[in-house]
Enzyme design. Sequence first.
Site, PDB file in Angstrom:
ATOM      1  N   CYS A 112       0.813  -1.231   0.000  1.00 15.05           N
ATOM      2  CA  CYS A 112       0.000   0.000   0.000  1.00 15.05           C
ATOM      3  C   CYS A 112       0.842   1.274   0.000  1.00 15.05           C
ATOM      4  O   CYS A 112       0.320   2.360  -0.257  1.00 15.05           O
ATOM      5  CB  CYS A 112      -0.960  -0.009   1.175  1.00 15.05           C
ATOM      6  SG  CYS A 112      -2.081  -1.411   1.129  1.00 15.05           S
ATOM      7  N   HIS A 249      -3.245   7.041   2.606  1.00 17.73           N
ATOM      8  CA  HIS A 249      -3.676   5.773   2.015  1.00 17.73           C
ATOM      9  C   HIS A 249      -5.071   5.441   2.543  1.00 17.73           C
ATOM     10  O   HIS A 249      -5.325   5.487   3.744  1.00 17.73           O
ATOM     11  CB  HIS A 249      -2.673   4.674   2.388  1.00 17.73           C
ATOM     12  CG  HIS A 249      -3.201   3.298   2.147  1.00 17.73           C
ATOM     13  ND1 HIS A 249      -3.804   2.935   0.967  1.00 17.73           N
ATOM     14  CD2 HIS A 249      -3.246   2.201   2.952  1.00 17.73           C
ATOM     15  CE1 HIS A 249      -4.180   1.673   1.053  1.00 17.73           C
ATOM     16  NE2 HIS A 249      -3.862   1.203   2.233  1.00 17.73           N
ATOM     17  N   ASN A 279     -10.517  -0.041  -0.336  1.00 20.52           N
ATOM     18  CA  ASN A 279      -9.064   0.073  -0.184  1.00 20.52           C
ATOM     19  C   ASN A 279      -8.425  -0.514  -1.445  1.00 20.52           C
ATOM     20  O   ASN A 279      -8.498  -1.718  -1.678  1.00 20.52           O
ATOM     21  CB  ASN A 279      -8.645  -0.696   1.078  1.00 20.52           C
ATOM     22  CG  ASN A 279      -7.140  -0.709   1.310  1.00 20.52           C
ATOM     23  OD1 ASN A 279      -6.353  -0.447   0.408  1.00 20.52           O
ATOM     24  ND2 ASN A 279      -6.733  -1.048   2.528  1.00 20.52           N
TER      25      ASN A 279
HETATM   26  O1  UT7 Z   1      -4.146  -1.370   3.379  1.00 19.20           O
HETATM   27  C1  UT7 Z   1      -3.115  -1.933   4.147  1.00 19.20           C
HETATM   28  C2  UT7 Z   1      -3.230  -1.524   5.559  1.00 19.20           C
HETATM   29  N1  UT7 Z   1      -4.477  -2.036   6.075  1.00 19.20           N
HETATM   30  C3  UT7 Z   1      -5.042  -1.457   7.110  1.00 19.20           C
HETATM   31  O2  UT7 Z   1      -4.527  -0.472   7.568  1.00 19.20           O
HETATM   32  C4  UT7 Z   1      -6.278  -2.080   7.708  1.00 19.20           C
HETATM   33  C5  UT7 Z   1      -6.224  -1.974   9.205  1.00 19.20           C
HETATM   34  N2  UT7 Z   1      -7.280  -2.669   9.927  1.00 19.20           N
HETATM   35  C6  UT7 Z   1      -8.596  -2.399   9.774  1.00 19.20           C
HETATM   36  O3  UT7 Z   1      -8.982  -1.605   8.938  1.00 19.20           O
HETATM   37  C7  UT7 Z   1      -9.587  -3.055  10.710  1.00 19.20           C
HETATM   38  O4  UT7 Z   1      -8.891  -3.705  11.757  1.00 19.20           O
HETATM   39  C8  UT7 Z   1     -10.530  -4.069  10.029  1.00 19.20           C
HETATM   40  C9  UT7 Z   1     -11.513  -3.332   9.132  1.00 19.20           C
HETATM   41  C10 UT7 Z   1      -9.717  -5.051   9.197  1.00 19.20           C
HETATM   42  C11 UT7 Z   1     -11.341  -4.844  11.061  1.00 19.20           C
HETATM   43  O5  UT7 Z   1     -12.045  -3.931  11.888  1.00 19.20           O
HETATM   44  P1  UT7 Z   1     -12.008  -4.114  13.481  1.00 19.20           P
HETATM   45  O6  UT7 Z   1     -12.864  -3.076  14.034  1.00 19.20           O
HETATM   46  O7  UT7 Z   1     -10.559  -4.122  13.884  1.00 19.20           O
HETATM   47  O8  UT7 Z   1     -12.698  -5.488  13.678  1.00 19.20           O
HETATM   48  P2  UT7 Z   1     -12.142  -6.840  14.342  1.00 19.20           P
HETATM   49  O9  UT7 Z   1     -11.174  -7.496  13.421  1.00 19.20           O
HETATM   50  O10 UT7 Z   1     -11.739  -6.582  15.746  1.00 19.20           O
HETATM   51  O11 UT7 Z   1     -13.471  -7.683  14.392  1.00 19.20           O
HETATM   52  C12 UT7 Z   1     -14.572  -7.306  15.233  1.00 19.20           C
HETATM   53  C13 UT7 Z   1     -15.652  -8.351  15.054  1.00 19.20           C
HETATM   54  C14 UT7 Z   1     -15.142  -9.791  15.180  1.00 19.20           C
HETATM   55  O12 UT7 Z   1     -16.139 -10.551  15.816  1.00 19.20           O
HETATM   56  P3  UT7 Z   1     -15.998 -10.908  17.382  1.00 19.20           P
HETATM   57  O13 UT7 Z   1     -14.704 -11.663  17.527  1.00 19.20           O
HETATM   58  O14 UT7 Z   1     -15.990  -9.594  18.086  1.00 19.20           O
HETATM   59  O15 UT7 Z   1     -17.214 -11.741  17.647  1.00 19.20           O
HETATM   60  C15 UT7 Z   1     -15.017 -10.229  13.734  1.00 19.20           C
HETATM   61  O16 UT7 Z   1     -15.172 -11.630  13.575  1.00 19.20           O
HETATM   62  O17 UT7 Z   1     -16.218  -8.231  13.740  1.00 19.20           O
HETATM   63  C16 UT7 Z   1     -16.193  -9.508  13.098  1.00 19.20           C
HETATM   64  N3  UT7 Z   1     -16.058  -9.280  11.667  1.00 19.20           N
HETATM   65  C17 UT7 Z   1     -17.095  -9.043  10.865  1.00 19.20           C
HETATM   66  N4  UT7 Z   1     -18.411  -8.972  11.108  1.00 19.20           N
HETATM   67  C18 UT7 Z   1     -19.217  -8.701  10.079  1.00 19.20           C
HETATM   68  C19 UT7 Z   1     -14.907  -9.233  10.933  1.00 19.20           C
HETATM   69  N5  UT7 Z   1     -15.206  -8.976   9.657  1.00 19.20           N
HETATM   70  C20 UT7 Z   1     -16.557  -8.859   9.593  1.00 19.20           C
HETATM   71  C21 UT7 Z   1     -17.446  -8.588   8.547  1.00 19.20           C
HETATM   72  N6  UT7 Z   1     -18.779  -8.513   8.836  1.00 19.20           N
HETATM   73  N7  UT7 Z   1     -17.052  -8.372   7.277  1.00 19.20           N
END
Ligand code: UT7
Length: 327
Positions: A112, A249, A279
């Site tokens: 990225c 980004h 993204n």
């Molecule tokens: O481009 C390169 C650099 N990339 C980045 O900078 C991305 C950085 N990270 C992020 O943008 C975020 O961490 C994500 C968008 C990837 C994830 O968001 P988050 O708020 O950190 O969510 P999480 O991974 O902590 O997940 C929260 C919950 C989980 O469920 P539990 O364990 O709380 O029951 C996940 O299983 O959300 C669940 N989850 C989803 N639910 C519905 C994960 N993906 C989804 C989804 N729909 N698509």
Amino acid sequence: MTRTAVLAGIGSWLPPQLVTNEQLEGRLDTTDAWIRSRTGVHRRYIAPDDMETSDLAVGAGARALKSSGDAHVDTVIVATTTPDRPCPGTAPTVAARLGLGHAAAYDVSAVCTGFLYALASAAGLIASGVSRRALVIGAETFSRIVDPDDRTTSVIFGDGAGAVVLRGGDPDEPGALGPCVLGSDGEGRDLITVAPPGPRAAAGAEPSYFTMQGKRVFWLAVQRMGECAQDVLGQAGWDTADVDHLVSHQANQRITLRLADEIGIPQERSVTNIADVGNTAGASIPLALDQAHAKGTFKTGDRLLLTAFGGGLTWGATALTWPDIAR
Ligand code: UT7
């Protein structure tokens, strides 16, 4: 005489297939509300099976050349995580298809942050006299390396390309690139990765796809982009109040806004287009720049701060003033 790289043209290109959050709701365990609130993405564009990264790059590159008013460059750099083939690079194909003769052409692989690494490379070639005009493209078909059934990644990423033309000029003219800061930390290579054998595994082998440790990456992205953006501001002699537009980004809308707070730039000065394109990895900064330019967001002489973070880990930032280029 040392020349400064000056922005002379810009363009972008998106593949034809629009995929909305509602369409993803139909086949993944996710909701439009989750995707919007956790990432800011509403829709993204996906390349059909017969379209390669070079096709997107050619589309964006042609528009950038047209916008620059001069169809010739002597250097083409393509920043991509998703080259058409492991070997050779994608850039020579792009240069040939754009009719650029025997222009120097190579790829940059910094995920990225790739576009900022490519921009810095081109600026260096121009400053040293190796290149007079360069086409710098960020192009990605990330949908090829993301598992379509993985809700944690497939809802975030989209395909697309953005490109700029750089020419030699003076440091005080509109469009001049300012200081540039780049960094990496390979200790973090497993945080954002496609482990072998990859999505094109040999027949009979299980393919592997893109994975990301989202939470760790989220906070590292805010920290590293904040640090290198501050570094660039210091080197440019700019105060945060001098920055008219922060173009980071487009990883996640929450990262973009948090980063603005971290640097001390009002959130409304942050350029965002993640809602409409997702993204797009190495394509995200030139794509965001071109779409904002098309909307008339930038005035000639406006001060822009660009910063990115991605796999590697890699990060970078640079500054520029906006040139007078036709919309
Ligand atoms: O481009 C390169 C650099 N990339 C980045 O900078 C991305 C950085 N990270 C992020 O943008 C975020 O961490 C994500 C968008 C990837 C994830 O968001 P988050 O708020 O950190 O969510 P999480 O991974 O902590 O997940 C929260 C919950 C989980 O469920 P539990 O364990 O709380 O029951 C996940 O299983 O959300 C669940 N989850 C989803 N639910 C519905 C994960 N993906 C989804 C989804 N729909 N698509």
